[in-house]
Design an enzyme around this catalytic site. Structure first.
Site, PDB file in Angstrom:
ATOM      1  CE  LYS A 240      -3.575   2.727   0.804  1.00 42.51           C
ATOM      2  NZ  LYS A 240      -2.806   3.997   0.885  1.00 42.51           N
TER       3      LYS A 240
ATOM      4  N   GLY B 130       4.813   3.881  10.899  1.00 40.25           N
ATOM      5  CA  GLY B 130       3.988   5.086  10.866  1.00 40.25           C
ATOM      6  C   GLY B 130       3.594   5.529  12.253  1.00 40.25           C
ATOM      7  CB  SER B 131       0.973   7.913  13.296  1.00 44.36           C
ATOM      8  OG  SER B 131      -0.231   7.288  12.869  1.00 44.36           O
TER       9      SER B 131
ATOM     10  N   GLY C 223      -1.099   2.978  13.382  1.00 43.20           N
ATOM     11  CA  GLY C 223      -0.595   1.622  13.564  1.00 43.20           C
ATOM     12  C   GLY C 223      -1.427   0.831  14.547  1.00 43.20           C
TER      13      GLY C 223
ATOM     14  CD  GLU D  97      10.263   2.123  13.087  1.00 42.16           C
ATOM     15  OE1 GLU D  97      10.414   3.348  12.988  1.00 42.16           O
ATOM     16  OE2 GLU D  97      10.900   1.302  12.405  1.00 42.16           O
TER      17      GLU D  97
ATOM     18  CB  CYS E 297      11.632   5.930  13.605  1.00 41.80           C
ATOM     19  SG  CYS E 297      12.795   5.038  12.557  1.00 41.80           S
TER      20      CYS E 297
ATOM     21  CD  GLU F  62       7.797   9.794  17.318  1.00 43.09           C
ATOM     22  OE1 GLU F  62       8.795   9.661  16.590  1.00 43.09           O
ATOM     23  OE2 GLU F  62       6.781   9.062  17.230  1.00 43.09           O
TER      24      GLU F  62
END
Length: 502
Positions: free
Chosen positions: A179, A236-237, A241, A260, A297, A386
């Site tokens: 995707k 991603g976020s 996620g 992640e 990240c 974060e």
């Protein structure tokens, strides 16, 4: 040339509708919008490709990975041109990331040729054993089936179309449906062209790789919920996620979700190192914090120091270095807006004081630096969340005991860093049992923004850094995510996988 279409099982397929890219520079281009129907076609093709691809000799699969790397490199100038336009990343960064992408493809090729990842085991039969004979049992790791991969916004090459998740799944023998991320659809398409060229050149089943672009939430949901998908890779976020993770868990057949999701990557500056090298550490931290506009990240967003004159020298050095940092273009308008929102959230917390403020708007990011006491940090979970961008928070603790308390309060991290000298060994030994439970990688006297693609690397950690603490998305161990052990009892060689015969 760009088609603006999806690549589904060797065919470039148009959608009924299109979306416009949002490049940092240059003209916006139209790309087809993916649908659940596109996803279904791609996954069905992946399932059709699975038997032949899983049975492909390791040498042939390794040659396929090498050929993908060759095809990507042959399109290097084209990839860099569209990638810099779409993301605003500098040419040197895109060239380096392309080298990392092709390097990990070749590393995985070398690794599967050696075969150690298969963890082959054999317990020979003991027909005369008493009181009962023992059967012959052989075990090997086998590919799990079609894998879904979500492209990442912050790495248009290394964590996207043919990045680590895709490369490791192909190395394992699993077909992949990607995707694509709408932040860099042109880059994704050119890389997909490279994969398609490798498939055609080597006669691999075309269903082994598909790319579906764009689409609303229902496209991603249909991918992770498709009954033929056996695992998902995501970078991603935390919010996005976690939503996909929950969908995977709620399926009639739950599947693993390797996500992640987020990390503040704290650094602990121990007293002797802080006194001897505080200024140098402050300058180094500023460089790591602002690298790539802080869109890594592994960005070290938190520095923990014991309060005192040495702490102030570190803070002054970091402030001076950050103040000289020019504004940088962020990857998307949405990321830039989220960065400003994160800045405002941190600034509004009780006890937080600004060390460096600046002005940033639209897609431009400038650094911010804040400080807070250890007491306020420990009393406010929001300070440990974060902020994706070049923002740093200094936690000034009273003493070593409070530094240890801060370490104990952490959620899961991708990395934790110790800055220490020989005189700090005792405190370091106290912190290590805590930090190794908090992070997938623990560093000494460095900065975590460089993630080496090597056998020993671990890029993952306890939740919320990732959703599977036993896995890594970087390094050769990442291949194991897409395998499962199968034992074969008393089977003749003719029925065994090729890797167990003889």
């Amino acid at each position: 040339m760009l088609t603006g279409h999806h690549l589904i099982a060797g065919q470039w397929v148009a959608g009924e509708t299109t979306f416009l890219s949002s490049p940092a520079t240059g003209e916006a281009l139209a790309y087809s919008v993916g649908t659940p129907a596109h996803i279904n076609t791609a996954v069905q093709a992946a399932e059709a490709a699975y038997p032949s691809f899983a049975a492909l000799p390791r040498a042939s699969r390794a040659a396929f990975l090498d050929r993908i790397a060759d095809e990507i490199e042959s399109r290097g100038a084209e990839i860099t041109a569209i990638g810099t336009a779409e993301t605003g990343l500098p040419t040197a960064r895109l060239d380096g990331e392309r080298g990392r992408t092709t390097g990990q493809l070749r590393l995985f090729a070398s690794h599967i040729r050696a075969g150690d990842y298969l963890d082959r085991r054999h317990d020979a039969a003991q027909p005369d054993r008493k009181p009962a004979p023992r059967p012959d049992i052989k075990m090997v790791q086998r590919p799990i089936g079609p894998v879904a991969v979500f492209g990442a916004s912050n790495f248009p090459l290394a964590f996207s179309t043919a990045g680590g998740d895709t490369a490791s799944a192909l190395a394992a023998g699993c077909p992949v449906v990607v995707k694509g991320h709408s932040a860099h659809p042109g880059t994704a398409e050119i890389v997909a062209q490279a994969v398609d060229a490798a498939i055609t050149a080597l006669g691999v089943h075309p269903g082994v790789f598909s790319l579906v672009q764009g689409g609303k939430r229902d496209v991603g949901e249909s991918l992770v919920q498709h009954p033929l998908i056996k695992a998902v890779g995501f970078t991603g976020s935390l919010g996005g996620g976690r939503a996909l993770f929950d969908l995977c868990a709620r399926r009639p057949e739950p599947i693993p979700f390797f996500g992640e999701l987020g990390s503040v990557n704290p650094m602990f500056l121990l007293p002797a190192a802080l006194g001897a090298r505080g200024e140098a550490i402050g300058k180094g931290w500023a460089g790591s914090l602002t690298m790539g506009a802080g869109q890594f990240c592994t960005n070290p967003g938190i520095a923990v120091v014991i309060d005192g004159p040495e702490a102030q020298a570190f803070i002054t050095a970091a402030h001076e270095s950050l103040a000289q940092t020019a504004s940088q273009t962020m990857l998307t308008d949405g990321i830039a807006a989220a960065y400003r929102a994160g800045r405002d959230r941190v600034a509004a917390q009780s006890g937080v004081r600004a060390v460096l403020t600046s002005a940033c708007d639209q897609r431009q990011a400038t650094p911010y630096l804040f400080q807070v006491s250890g007491d306020d940090w420990l009393g406010n979970h929001a300070l440990s969340e974060e902020v994706f961008g070049p923002l740093g928070l200094i936690v000034r603790v009273r003493d070593a005991a409070q530094m240890i308390a801060v370490a104990q309060s952490l959620e899961g991290q991708l990395t934790c860093t110790l800055h220490l000298d020989a005189a700090d060994t005792g405190l370091g030994q106290t912190l290590m049992p805590i930090l190794e439970r908090k992070a997938g990688r623990v560093l000494a006297n460095g900065f975590p923004t460089g993630v080496e693609v090597v056998d020993a690397q671990v890029h993952g950690g306890p939740y919320p850094a990732s959703t599977n603490f036993g896995a890594t998305s970087v390094g050769t161990l990442s291949i194991r995510r897409w395998l499962r052990p199968v034992a074969y009892q008393n089977l003749p060689d003719a029925l065994l996988p090729a890797d167990l015969r003889g």
